[in-house]
Design an enzyme around this catalytic site. Structure first.
Site, PDB file in Angstrom:
ATOM      1  N   LYS A 260       0.732  -1.148  -0.114  1.00 11.50           N
ATOM      2  CA  LYS A 260      -0.050  -0.043  -0.002  1.00 11.50           C
ATOM      3  C   LYS A 260       0.784   1.329   0.100  1.00 11.50           C
ATOM      4  CE  LYS A 260      -2.452  -0.333   3.725  1.00 11.50           C
ATOM      5  NZ  LYS A 260      -3.839   0.056   4.612  1.00 11.50           N
TER       6      LYS A 260
ATOM      7  N   HIS B  75      -7.160   0.659  14.357  1.00 10.31           N
ATOM      8  CA  HIS B  75      -7.450  -0.621  13.709  1.00 10.31           C
ATOM      9  C   HIS B  75      -6.007  -1.366  14.068  1.00 10.31           C
ATOM     10  CE1 HIS B  75      -4.796   0.814  10.525  1.00 10.31           C
ATOM     11  NE2 HIS B  75      -4.678  -0.395   9.960  1.00 10.31           N
TER      12      HIS B  75
ATOM     13  N   ASP C 160      -3.686  -4.920  12.234  1.00 11.20           N
ATOM     14  CA  ASP C 160      -3.608  -5.114  11.099  1.00 11.20           C
ATOM     15  C   ASP C 160      -3.943  -6.769  10.950  1.00 11.20           C
ATOM     16  OD1 ASP C 160      -2.706  -2.996  10.044  1.00 11.20           O
ATOM     17  OD2 ASP C 160      -0.576  -3.575   9.650  1.00 11.20           O
TER      18      ASP C 160
ATOM     19  N   HIS D 212      -3.527   0.752  16.085  1.00  4.99           N
ATOM     20  CA  HIS D 212      -2.921   1.865  15.721  1.00  4.99           C
ATOM     21  C   HIS D 212      -3.671   2.752  14.630  1.00  4.99           C
ATOM     22  CE1 HIS D 212      -1.951  -1.225  12.641  1.00  4.99           C
ATOM     23  NE2 HIS D 212      -1.743  -0.422  11.814  1.00  4.99           N
TER      24      HIS D 212
END
Length: 243
Positions: free
Chosen positions: A99, A118, A120, A175
């Site tokens: 990304k 969120h 990962d 994070h």
């Protein structure tokens, strides 16, 4: 735009997929690409300019794959496990996705986040941060702490699937990315994802009477992760065993 993602698909250039009217959108644009295995690459989404982009991305892919395997072996060693246990559980065809994140200047950073809180859904994530502009923060004890910038260094953090494999010995941290009213910010994240059909579960050697099994066996974790994430929910909770 030539490289824009198609409706209902995550790959290509764009912003959040909209799944509900109540969904809070991130203040960011991103280019999301499948980079490994090579046969899964969709080159129609890979920019042709600069001319060196594709060759450099291929080189970066292969080097981050090697780094990931070194990290997994170190993780296994720290837990007194066989050194290839993580790599073997995740499969020879484990996926790498990348990304490219762009965070524009935001007129109201007090109201908008670059990326919502969120954790990962990866095994691990390898992040190359902006060289000068901070933004990444981690949650600990209900407080947010900034991640300092170390130029030309990779920040590697554990994802949900490695937390499951390690039976909670390694933690997948929540994070977020805050916005900036004066400066743009960019970052580059490589996501290491196990083969979708592989069973991800705690290693048996990490389960005993003093530390019971904390997580169920999961498969295709990345498939349902996105829906939870876009709704601001944490999918790892669904994998936990209730006592």
């Amino acid at each position: 735009m030539k490289y824009s993602r198609e409706a209902g698909d995550i790959e290509g250039y764009g912003d959040d997929m909209v799944l509900s009217e109540d969904q809070k959108l991130d203040w960011s644009d991103r280019l999301y690409l499948a980079i490994y295995p090579e046969g899964q690459r969709k080159l129609q989404f890979w920019p042709e300019n600069p001319k060196c982009f594709r060759s450099l991305l291929h080189e970066y892919t292969m080097k981050t794959k090697l780094i990931s395997e070194v990290v997994f072996k170190a993780m296994a060693k720290s837990l007194n496990l066989e050194e290839n246990c993580f790599v073997d559980q995740y499969g020879e065809e484990a996926k790498l996705r990348i990304k490219f994140n762009f965070y524009p200047k935001c007129p109201r950073p007090d109201l908008t986040l670059g990326i919502k809180p969120h954790a990962d859904g990866t095994a691990i994530t390898l992040l190359l941060q902006d060289e000068t502009v901070e933004g990444l923060q981690f949650l600990k004890d209900n407080q947010w702490y900034r991640a300092p910038i170390i130029p030309e260094a990779l920040l590697i953090f554990v994802g949900d699937q490695a937390e499951i494999s390690s039976n909670g010995m390694f933690k997948s941290r929540v994070h977020r990315v805050v916005t900036n009213s004066e400066k743009e910010r960019i970052s580059l994240a490589v996501l290491y994802l196990p083969e979708p059909e592989k069973d991800i579960e705690p290693f048996e050697k990490l389960v005993d009477e003093s530390r019971p099994r904390l997580y169920r066996k999961v498969k295709n974790y990345a498939d349902f992760y996105l829906k939870y994430y876009l709704q601001g929910m944490r999918p790892l909770e669904a994998a936990k065993i209730d006592f």
